[in-house]
Design an enzyme around this catalytic site. Structure first.
Site, PDB file in Angstrom:
ATOM      1  N   GLU A   1       2.212   1.643  -3.414  1.00 43.71           N
ATOM      2  CA  GLU A   1       1.174   2.149  -4.311  1.00 43.71           C
ATOM      3  C   GLU A   1       0.972   3.649  -4.124  1.00 43.71           C
ATOM      4  O   GLU A   1       0.830   4.403  -5.092  1.00 43.71           O
ATOM      5  CB  GLU A   1      -0.131   1.398  -4.032  1.00 43.71           C
TER       6      GLU A   1
ATOM      7  N   CYS B   1      -8.608  -2.362   3.302  1.00 45.77           N
ATOM      8  CA  CYS B   1      -8.587  -3.495   4.238  1.00 45.77           C
ATOM      9  C   CYS B   1      -9.972  -3.934   4.686  1.00 45.77           C
ATOM     10  O   CYS B   1     -10.180  -5.088   5.049  1.00 45.77           O
ATOM     11  CB  CYS B   1      -7.765  -3.134   5.475  1.00 45.77           C
TER      12      CYS B   1
ATOM     13  N   SER C   1      -7.354   1.580  -3.014  1.00 51.16           N
ATOM     14  CA  SER C   1      -6.140   0.804  -3.223  1.00 51.16           C
ATOM     15  C   SER C   1      -6.451  -0.556  -3.842  1.00 51.16           C
ATOM     16  O   SER C   1      -7.465  -1.186  -3.516  1.00 51.16           O
ATOM     17  CB  SER C   1      -5.414   0.607  -1.887  1.00 51.16           C
TER      18      SER C   1
ATOM     19  N   CYS D   1     -11.268  -2.308  13.912  1.00 54.06           N
ATOM     20  CA  CYS D   1     -11.531  -3.745  14.072  1.00 54.06           C
ATOM     21  C   CYS D   1     -11.717  -4.155  15.531  1.00 54.06           C
ATOM     22  O   CYS D   1     -12.359  -5.173  15.803  1.00 54.06           O
ATOM     23  CB  CYS D   1     -10.405  -4.558  13.456  1.00 54.06           C
TER      24      CYS D   1
ATOM     25  N   LYS E   1     -16.011 -10.253   6.896  1.00 52.95           N
ATOM     26  CA  LYS E   1     -15.018 -11.170   6.340  1.00 52.95           C
ATOM     27  C   LYS E   1     -15.684 -12.454   5.837  1.00 52.95           C
ATOM     28  O   LYS E   1     -15.171 -13.115   4.925  1.00 52.95           O
ATOM     29  CB  LYS E   1     -13.950 -11.506   7.377  1.00 52.95           C
TER      30      LYS E   1
ATOM     31  N   GLU F   1     -13.718 -12.718  -6.550  1.00 55.48           N
ATOM     32  CA  GLU F   1     -12.358 -12.223  -6.748  1.00 55.48           C
ATOM     33  C   GLU F   1     -11.335 -12.985  -5.909  1.00 55.48           C
ATOM     34  O   GLU F   1     -10.137 -12.940  -6.211  1.00 55.48           O
ATOM     35  CB  GLU F   1     -12.267 -10.735  -6.390  1.00 55.48           C
TER      36      GLU F   1
ATOM     37  N   GLU G   1       0.828  -1.209   0.000  1.00 56.41           N
ATOM     38  CA  GLU G   1       0.000   0.000   0.000  1.00 56.41           C
ATOM     39  C   GLU G   1       0.860   1.257   0.000  1.00 56.41           C
ATOM     40  O   GLU G   1       0.560   2.229  -0.703  1.00 56.41           O
ATOM     41  CB  GLU G   1      -0.943  -0.009   1.206  1.00 56.41           C
TER      42      GLU G   1
ATOM     43  N   GLU H   1     -16.482 -11.516   2.508  1.00 52.88           N
ATOM     44  CA  GLU H   1     -15.282 -11.349   1.685  1.00 52.88           C
ATOM     45  C   GLU H   1     -14.743 -12.687   1.186  1.00 52.88           C
ATOM     46  O   GLU H   1     -14.359 -12.805   0.011  1.00 52.88           O
ATOM     47  CB  GLU H   1     -14.196 -10.613   2.466  1.00 52.88           C
TER      48      GLU H   1
END
Length: 562
Positions: free
Chosen positions: A280, A297, A318, A501, A355, A363, A277, A358
């Site tokens: 980037e 994230c 990102s 989190c 999550k 992907e 990151e 996710e």
């Protein structure tokens, strides 16, 4: 400044916003269903009513304290009133308590026991409604809803979504998505904060522990677990350990006792994320944008952006995978290089309900198989530990498995708290890598519980502005301020859950005082780790040199499908 009297006790008024806070300061735990200090006052459950000096009844949560005010909290009339409310709630509530996932931590159950409600005289005439299990993250069971409205307010006020709301009137009133749609058909981002505040079992985190037990008892499977940074300072809450204490070593021991083959630390994945990151961001600096660059994230934030701001996807957000998915790819590559014919089952212990969504995204699948097969929450892991009969508090700490046994850097550890990702990236981008520079970064505005924070760093001879935000409603505020020209930022860290989190919906539920202790636990761990920069972590060097082997973009980045 003034005084009021609670059951004859003189209590000083020191800026409390309601009588309920005064009562609790006096050492009396008033019962409530619909009150959370971090949400707007609703005042509908009426469990916190008190008698004033004239015999009138007032809701303590919605009444402002007044100098000289006198109230009683436990008269015979109030006792009867509370028992009647509980009995009426129970009469229209599914009472399969022994099989309810909320049993033992249900607020309705707790208060029914506290006030001695042993019999319900009223018949439940409501029709049974089939629970909604369509979401990958949460389950909604209207039969257990007590209409407290906590879920409605947290979704609207904290996340700015309003996915669920009140529908119909009177005895037919329900809480549901618009047109009674399934949650999977709505713009729900799977953050799970509705489940976190729900006092009963009406909204709960989807339980997938049965899958984990099946994997652990299948000799053809190799079960590898990674543990997120925020889990280590919250899991202990479930076992009477002091809030915020780092229990990573005990967690490793418990997982091994349950039969896990390898245990790793997601902080290593966070370190890789920092390197990628920061790289980037510096590339954007070199090329002049596009800015701002948003962190990637948080899966709830990604889904929110897809629904509300698709123009940001694959442009401003990102391209880095989340630490969990990056580390999942590394674990898979390592397994493929080993002489082990067992099927890899990669599992992540996360503080996050999103999550679960996710890991199921296309992907993050290869040839139809998930890179990370299963994401379990902190609460699910606690449930498994209890089911296995493991005395968690008495466990001796154990170390992580090779080749990642050195764990991560301090920069990766603080990923679990709001501002942690930004601070880690700042450390990486900073030209001054001295210990003094690390300490100074603490004071530039990246730390703290504020909903929106600002900081700035110098890269070369140019200053870059950074924004740190948690809560999706606050993200919308930031986006609109940028669109209107009122604000400008180069890097924006986004986390959907309160204070990051550590306040994830998969964690044991906590208000700010407990979340603050979790944050301090992560920062304390950072202080004790000698390696402060992600790129200086020898484990990261090992991964790049021997596992990734110049396939950074293929393994560590993602392009989201629209």
């Amino acid at each position: 400044m003034g005084y009021m009297y609670v059951d004859g006790m003189k209590v000083e008024i020191e800026g409390e916003k309601n009588v309920l806070e005064i009562i609790r300061k006096a050492g009396i735990e008033m019962p409530t269903f619909c009150y959370y200090s971090e949400l707007s006052t609703y005042g509908v459950c009426r469990m916190c009513v008190v008698e004033n000096e004239r015999g009138g009844v007032e809701a303590a949560c919605s009444t402002q304290p007044r100098d000289g005010m006198k109230i009683k909290t436990n008269t015979i009339a109030l006792q009867k009133h509370r028992k009647m409310i509980l009995e009426l709630l129970l009469s229209s509530h599914c009472r399969d308590c022994t099989t309810c996932s909320k049993s033992g931590s249900c607020r309705l159950q707790e208060l029914a026991i506290r006030f001695g409600v042993r019999k319900v005289r009223f018949e439940d005439t409501r029709p049974h409604i089939e629970p909604d299990t369509s979401s990958t993250s949460i389950v909604r069971d209207p039969n257990k809803c007590i209409l407290c409205g906590d879920c409605v307010r947290v979704c609207r006020e904290k996340q700015g979504l309003g996915i669920i709301d009140f529908a119909h009137r009177g005895s037919k009133m329900q809480i549901m998505p618009a047109f009674d749609m399934k949650l999977s058909e709505t713009d729900c981002v799977n953050c799970g904060q509705c489940a976190a505040v729900c006092p009963t079992g009406a909204i709960t985190v989807k339980d997938e522990t049965y899958k984990m037990w099946e994997y652990l008892n299948d000799p053809t499977k190799k079960v590898v677990v990674q543990i997120a940074p925020a889990v280590r300072v919250a899991l202990g809450d479930e076992f009477g350990i002091e809030h915020g204490e780092n229990v990573l070593g005990k967690t490793v021991a418990a997982l091994r006792m349950m039969g896990v083959d390898k245990v790793y630390d997601t902080v290593v994945g966070a370190d890789i994320t920092v390197v990628e990151e920061a790289g980037e961001f510096l590339e954007k600096v070199k090329n002049g944008g596009p800015f701002p660059m948003y962190t990637s994230c948080c899966p709830a934030w990604i889904k929110y952006a897809e629904k509300k701001h698709p123009e940001l996807i694959n442009k401003n957000i990102s391209s880095c995978k989340s630490p969990m998915q990056m580390f999942g790819s590394v674990i898979k590559e390592l397994h493929d290089s080993e002489d082990d014919d067992r099927e890899l089952i990669s599992v992540a212990i996360m503080p996050c309900t999103a999550k679960k969504y996710e890991v199921a995204r296309p992907e993050f699948t290869e040839n139809g198989k998930r890179v990370v097969e299963l994401s379990l929450t902190t609460q699910e892991l606690a449930s498994m530990i209890r089911e296995a009969g493991i005395q968690f508090a008495d466990l001796e700490s154990e170390y992580l498995d090779t080749p990642f046994d050195m764990g991560g850097s301090g920069a990766g550890v603080i990923f679990g708290v709001t501002g942690g990702v930004a601070e880690a990236v700042i450390r990486q981008c900073s030209e001054d890598k001295s210990s003094r520079a690390v300490k100074d970064i603490k004071f530039i505005g990246v730390r703290g519980k504020e909903n929106i924070k600002e900081a700035s760093i110098n890269v070369g001879d140019k200053e870059f502005k950074i924004c740190i935000v948690h809560g999706l409603a606050n993200v919308e505020t930031v986006i609109k301020s940028m669109e209107s020209g009122e604000a400008y930022y180069d890097l924006i860290e986004v986390m959907a859950c309160p204070e990051g989190c550590i306040g994830g919906a998969g964690q044991p539920f906590a208000m700010h005082p407990e979340r603050d202790k979790r944050a301090k636990g992560l920062y304390h761990t950072d202080d004790r780790i000698q390696i402060k920069y992600s790129a200086k972590n020898p484990t990261v060097t090992l991964i790049y040199d021997e596992i990734i082997k110049e396939r950074n973009h293929e393994l560590l980045h993602v392009e989201y499908l629209k």
